[in-house]
Design a protein around this motif. Sequence first.
Motif, PDB file in Angstrom:
ATOM      1  N   ASP A  51      -0.868  -5.102  -7.423  1.00  0.00           N
ATOM      2  CA  ASP A  51      -0.712  -6.442  -8.388  1.00  0.00           C
ATOM      3  C   ASP A  51      -1.673  -7.392  -7.691  1.00  0.00           C
ATOM      4  O   ASP A  51      -1.421  -8.675  -8.242  1.00  0.00           O
ATOM      5  CB  ASP A  51       0.662  -7.000  -7.870  1.00  0.00           C
ATOM      6  N   ASP A  52      -2.707  -7.233  -6.975  1.00  0.00           N
ATOM      7  CA  ASP A  52      -3.898  -8.052  -7.103  1.00  0.00           C
ATOM      8  C   ASP A  52      -5.114  -7.439  -6.640  1.00  0.00           C
ATOM      9  O   ASP A  52      -4.960  -5.954  -7.005  1.00  0.00           O
ATOM     10  CB  ASP A  52      -3.441  -8.944  -5.877  1.00  0.00           C
ATOM     11  N   LEU A  53      -6.250  -7.871  -6.266  1.00  0.00           N
ATOM     12  CA  LEU A  53      -7.552  -7.142  -6.404  1.00  0.00           C
ATOM     13  C   LEU A  53      -7.621  -6.246  -5.159  1.00  0.00           C
ATOM     14  O   LEU A  53      -8.024  -5.083  -5.284  1.00  0.00           O
ATOM     15  CB  LEU A  53      -8.573  -8.282  -6.130  1.00  0.00           C
ATOM     16  N   ALA A  54      -6.933  -6.576  -4.073  1.00  0.00           N
ATOM     17  CA  ALA A  54      -6.792  -5.736  -2.699  1.00  0.00           C
ATOM     18  C   ALA A  54      -6.271  -4.546  -3.095  1.00  0.00           C
ATOM     19  O   ALA A  54      -6.618  -3.247  -2.849  1.00  0.00           O
ATOM     20  CB  ALA A  54      -6.331  -6.148  -1.566  1.00  0.00           C
ATOM     21  N   THR A  55      -5.090  -4.461  -3.321  1.00  0.00           N
ATOM     22  CA  THR A  55      -4.117  -3.263  -3.948  1.00  0.00           C
ATOM     23  C   THR A  55      -4.464  -2.399  -4.794  1.00  0.00           C
ATOM     24  O   THR A  55      -4.270  -1.324  -5.036  1.00  0.00           O
ATOM     25  CB  THR A  55      -2.752  -3.780  -3.758  1.00  0.00           C
ATOM     26  N   THR A  56      -4.993  -3.122  -5.720  1.00  0.00           N
ATOM     27  CA  THR A  56      -5.699  -2.465  -7.176  1.00  0.00           C
ATOM     28  C   THR A  56      -7.086  -1.384  -6.516  1.00  0.00           C
ATOM     29  O   THR A  56      -6.769  -0.435  -7.066  1.00  0.00           O
ATOM     30  CB  THR A  56      -6.114  -3.355  -8.030  1.00  0.00           C
ATOM     31  N   LEU A  57      -7.769  -2.220  -6.116  1.00  0.00           N
ATOM     32  CA  LEU A  57      -8.786  -1.196  -5.510  1.00  0.00           C
ATOM     33  C   LEU A  57      -8.495  -0.167  -4.571  1.00  0.00           C
ATOM     34  O   LEU A  57      -9.123   0.961  -4.445  1.00  0.00           O
ATOM     35  CB  LEU A  57     -10.014  -2.172  -5.148  1.00  0.00           C
TER      36      LEU A  57
ATOM     37  N   MET B 139       0.735  -1.266  -0.049  1.00  0.00           N
ATOM     38  CA  MET B 139      -0.225  -0.012   0.043  1.00  0.00           C
ATOM     39  C   MET B 139       1.062   1.418   0.037  1.00  0.00           C
ATOM     40  O   MET B 139       0.611   2.120  -0.995  1.00  0.00           O
ATOM     41  CB  MET B 139      -0.895  -0.132   1.066  1.00  0.00           C
ATOM     42  N   ALA B 140       1.787   1.191   0.959  1.00  0.00           N
ATOM     43  CA  ALA B 140       2.595   2.508   1.067  1.00  0.00           C
ATOM     44  C   ALA B 140       3.416   2.689  -0.186  1.00  0.00           C
ATOM     45  O   ALA B 140       3.741   3.856  -0.687  1.00  0.00           O
ATOM     46  CB  ALA B 140       3.960   2.304   2.307  1.00  0.00           C
ATOM     47  N   ALA B 141       3.692   1.674  -0.979  1.00  0.00           N
ATOM     48  CA  ALA B 141       4.650   1.811  -2.340  1.00  0.00           C
ATOM     49  C   ALA B 141       3.782   2.034  -3.470  1.00  0.00           C
ATOM     50  O   ALA B 141       4.177   2.282  -4.533  1.00  0.00           O
ATOM     51  CB  ALA B 141       5.573   0.644  -2.621  1.00  0.00           C
TER      52      ALA B 141
END
Length: 396
Positions: free
Chosen positions: A102-108, A96-98
């Motif tokens: 690369d997956d559903l969670a971080t994309t949304l 998240m910080a970066a």
Amino acid sequence: MNGKRILLIVGGGIAAYKACELIRLLRKQGAVVRCVLTEGATHFVQPMTFAALSEQPVHTSLWDLKDEAEMGHIRLSREADLIVICPATADLLARMAAGIADDLATTLLLATDTAVLAAPAMNVRMWQHPATRRNVAQLRADGVTVIEPDEGPMACGEYGPGRLPDPEAIVAAIAAALGSTRGPLAGRHLLITAGPTHEPIDPVRYIANRSSGRQGYAIAAAAARAGARVTLVSGPVTLPTPPGVTRVDVETALEMAAAVEAALPADAAVMVAAVADWHAEAAAAKIKKPADGTPPALSLVENPDILAGLARHATRRPRLVIGFAAETDDLLANAQAKLTRKGADWIVANDVSGDVMGGADTHLHLVTAAGIEDWQPMRKDDAATRLVARITESLS
């Protein structure tokens, strides 16, 4: 929280099972919960469990054609009133910080403009690692609410900060983030002091006591869970701020007295802090040990009596003023005398002749004008909940 839409992202940690209880509590308060599970989370808890508890479809993959056609990760991320990450693992916080997607969670998360709250859970060394501290600082700077983890034993066998907070505490943080805090103390302001004070005698030494602040912090947390607006005036401790609590850090008794005055008015004041009775005029340089071994003389000055001053406040006395009496002998006699001497409504007496200071357990007595209640030995968290329940009865 009735009708509020919560998007719950479940990270891949052993604490993922606690998200099940979180869903139950949120739905009990009327929230609509939709879940996204990372791949790691599916190894701990099955998606079907979250679907049954939430009564909503569960999303696990960015590459699910049906989900993308019907909902889409962009829409999914923006229809919520709040996005909650529980547990937020060290890996998930780092991505998240970066700004990695690369997956559903971080994309949304990267695609949303909705408020985000993260409840971390990880090994103590991982939580204290400089990389994690940098990531948490960056996320907070970016506007993400990252609540502090609890301290205690972990599944790996180690002890320290890093445990996922209790689901009830996370619900309180969610309610605060939504601005929808409810409960029996909603609309009330509670002022609480906790911890010791440090009274410097020179740049490196101070007069203090063994108070850990645990009881005061537990009371602040319980009051926040009950819906109160809580101001916690804290002496120097290492405890995390309870969710939904406004914390004011002080060091000396004079600073604590000023902070208490600034926090008024309040409906109730619970003075748990172990305030030093005296302070010295601090030397400008370190006091050196005399060659002849004669101890230096300290000229002590009495500190303000914060409890008595609050109980006798001319214009803004809280409706309920509660003091604490930490005694090593003649517990009840000293507590009754303190009740009269200070002008408080209640005194909570506890015997500190053992390992109560710094420990997780306590044995309290509630001393009022009507008499004495023996609460029997219990955990400090349980004692805090019981005291807040009594405060609620009194104020209502």
